[in-house]
Design an enzyme around this catalytic site. Sequence first.
Site, mmCIF file in Angstrom:
data_model
loop_
_atom_site.group_PDB
_atom_site.id
_atom_site.type_symbol
_atom_site.label_atom_id
_atom_site.label_comp_id
_atom_site.label_asym_id
_atom_site.label_seq_id
_atom_site.Cartn_x
_atom_site.Cartn_y
_atom_site.Cartn_z
ATOM 1 N N PRO A 1 0.776 -1.163 0.006
ATOM 2 C CA PRO A 1 0.004 -0.005 -0.144
ATOM 3 C C PRO A 1 0.778 1.228 -0.208
ATOM 4 C CG PRO A 1 -0.098 -0.719 2.326
ATOM 5 C CD PRO A 1 0.733 -1.933 1.363
ATOM 6 N N GLY B 1 4.775 3.320 -0.898
ATOM 7 C CA GLY B 1 6.012 3.354 -1.688
ATOM 8 C C GLY B 1 6.985 2.865 -1.235
ATOM 9 N N GLY B 2 7.394 2.883 -0.102
ATOM 10 C CA GLY B 2 8.485 2.209 0.445
ATOM 11 C C GLY B 2 7.994 2.398 2.209
ATOM 12 N N GLU C 1 10.559 1.813 5.928
ATOM 13 C CA GLU C 1 11.978 1.980 6.250
ATOM 14 C C GLU C 1 12.338 0.951 7.278
ATOM 15 O OE1 GLU C 1 9.682 5.107 8.808
ATOM 16 O OE2 GLU C 1 9.601 4.512 6.576
ATOM 17 N N HIS D 1 15.014 8.236 0.300
ATOM 18 C CA HIS D 1 14.065 8.377 1.591
ATOM 19 C C HIS D 1 14.099 7.183 2.601
ATOM 20 C CE1 HIS D 1 10.827 10.644 3.294
ATOM 21 N NE2 HIS D 1 10.535 9.240 3.807
ATOM 22 N N GLU D 2 13.867 6.147 2.201
ATOM 23 C CA GLU D 2 14.140 4.926 3.101
ATOM 24 C C GLU D 2 15.611 4.818 3.678
ATOM 25 O OE1 GLU D 2 11.348 4.391 3.755
ATOM 26 O OE2 GLU D 2 10.181 4.843 1.896
ATOM 27 N N HIS E 1 15.887 7.339 6.386
ATOM 28 C CA HIS E 1 15.306 6.823 7.773
ATOM 29 C C HIS E 1 16.400 6.362 8.745
ATOM 30 C CE1 HIS E 1 11.172 8.239 7.973
ATOM 31 N NE2 HIS E 1 10.976 7.745 6.914
ATOM 32 N N GLU F 1 9.725 12.216 9.688
ATOM 33 C CA GLU F 1 9.543 12.399 8.177
ATOM 34 C C GLU F 1 9.990 13.988 7.650
ATOM 35 O OE1 GLU F 1 9.090 10.124 6.328
ATOM 36 O OE2 GLU F 1 7.828 8.555 7.709
ATOM 37 N N ASP G 1 -3.071 7.132 11.686
ATOM 38 C CA ASP G 1 -2.793 7.142 10.298
ATOM 39 C C ASP G 1 -3.210 8.471 9.752
ATOM 40 O OD1 ASP G 1 -1.727 4.636 10.097
ATOM 41 O OD2 ASP G 1 -3.691 3.496 9.879
ATOM 42 N N TYR H 1 6.022 15.758 6.251
ATOM 43 C CA TYR H 1 6.992 15.490 5.368
ATOM 44 C C TYR H 1 7.547 16.914 5.030
ATOM 45 C CZ TYR H 1 5.706 10.599 5.118
ATOM 46 O OH TYR H 1 5.218 9.107 5.540
ATOM 47 N N LYS I 1 -0.901 5.769 -2.579
ATOM 48 C CA LYS I 1 -0.743 7.332 -3.197
ATOM 49 C C LYS I 1 -1.245 7.405 -4.515
ATOM 50 C CE LYS I 1 2.274 10.088 -5.433
ATOM 51 N NZ LYS I 1 3.073 10.171 -6.632
#
Length: 633
Positions: free
Chosen positions: A298, A300-301, A303, A327-328, A331, A350, A405, A413, A589
């Site tokens: 669900p 993109g990535g 971490e 990005h990951e 993290h 974030e 959530d 972000y 997304k």
Amino acid sequence: MNKLSWVLASAPLLFACSQPADNTTTTESKPASAQHTEQKSTMASGTDYHSFSNPDAVRVTHLDLDLTADFDNRELTGTVTLDFDRIQPDADTLIVDTRALDIKQVTANGKAVEFTLGEEDENLGSPLSIALPESASAVTIDYVTSPDASGVQWLTPAQTQGKEHPFLFTQAQAIHARSFIPLQDSPQVRVTYDARIHTPADLLAVMSASNDPDTPRDGDYSFTMPQPVPSYLIALAIGHLEFKPMGERTGVYAEPEILDAAAAEFEDTESMLELTEKTYGPYSWDRYDLLILPPSFPFGGMENPRLSFITPTVIAGDKSLVSLIAHELAHSWSGNTVTNATWRDLWLNEGFTTYLTYRIMEMLYGTDRFNMEAVLGYQSLEADIAALPANDEILAVDLRGRNPDDVFSDIPYEKGALFLRELEQKVGRDNFDAFLMQYFKHFAFQSITTDTFMAYLEDTLLKQYPDRLDKQRIEEWVLKPGIPDGAPVPASDAFDKVDSQRTAWLNGDKPAADIKTVNWTTHEWLYFLNNMPSSLSAAQLKDLDSAFDLTNSHNNEIAHSWLMIAVQNEYKPAWPRLHDYLVEIGRNKLVKPLYRALSQTPEGKAFAKKAFEEAKPGYHPLTVHANEGFVED
């Protein structure tokens, strides 16, 4: 979690509550969310309003998992042993979080102990209270997960790349670890863990822990995580996986059908790691590997330490979407090593990570790409600020009584990153880099609050640069909605050229075929499409599609932007592709904005409902709950 991944449902998640075993009684305590709503005026920094657990009295320090994956029944079954410290010496009860778990038995020192499964809260699940013998320093819980666990997805062979083997993966952020492990599910509780995972003999298990690429495929796998991590970073995946190294400390796990493509796409990961170490200090997690999940993932990535979980939708063939990997990886410093103590403080994860992402991309790919990505991020932030209520535009957001959530928007972000960019510009890049390196070192393997960070900032940068920084200005960034006046505004020369060509086409001065796109990057395409007027004529849409075959774009981000235009303008030639896109991809997304847009008209809603019902069996539970409201009658 990558900022391109965050779109989730704002509605509460509902789950069936497991029944307690015969030797327990169920309390009638008031749900935690109701308690928190009553306490709106007394929010306490550092209090986790999304956990029932009692780490101030008894704190879990280590987990020992022994689980079997039952693909036929879609259940994880086995035990977890929780080692704990009594923070209060006379504490006699350990409280952990659960969601829809069937608790079979709890033992301590080899003997059964009393336990109570409390009332279910729609957001938080149910508290499990365990009576502790005086001599106990650990308890063992026998349990079974629900087939519909919010943090676990079971995929049939047909839903995988290879079509021959089933697949399982977990997703614990924000508070979904409690759906597959009974534990203190709060980011302020950090634990080490060991695990033994039993699988069908032809499948490989991997975890957010030490993974041996050469381990025999025998259905019995062991893992160790020696660094203390918050519960949301515990992750498991099982599938027909193979491994390919990308560098001395980096590699990729994937189904064989996409392994080579993934390794080629993400081959710069080792360079990213080295550049980040040089600027922000040593990498603390031994290896950094990637796991490429099926398209139903669900996000993109995610971490997960040592093993980031990645969507296949970013394999574009030209490295245009690898900022997600940056990005990951980032993290590993901001988030995994220094962690938000509560979900109110998510921006500490974030915002810092998004700032680092831009810096990594600039170091590796140059200033032009940095500028383009920063502009796109700023435009996305502006769109969120236009859509969100003022209270949700605050970095240190109040989430009491809500599903955590809800905090996932561009505010933590992009607004967080923009705040840090202003600090960088005021004190100088070299000075700010030195500050960040020391910050990561000072708070290594700790979970901190916004107040802790503000105090640290006051003791460091504010004292060092009193003529450049202002406490009131910093508080405006963190505690007030919107973007403060005078904030940095990114700009890109490349996008100025895109603007001129789009304007010429919109004015009818040139056909789409004459727009010079031969050297355009994905970022230029996204800027070109995302900044189109909301209304285009059928002739204009046909002209664009004929010139660039946008309906059949193989780049999932470009396809998403074009399909949004197609929905908004009812461009029916693109709707067969729209149907396939919604059915084949489970990344929120990408699909949620399309469902939302389709729901605005009766015809669109009927189309969305048909696609959703077809896609639903393959969607992750979070994707289902995020989108089902758009297709309900």
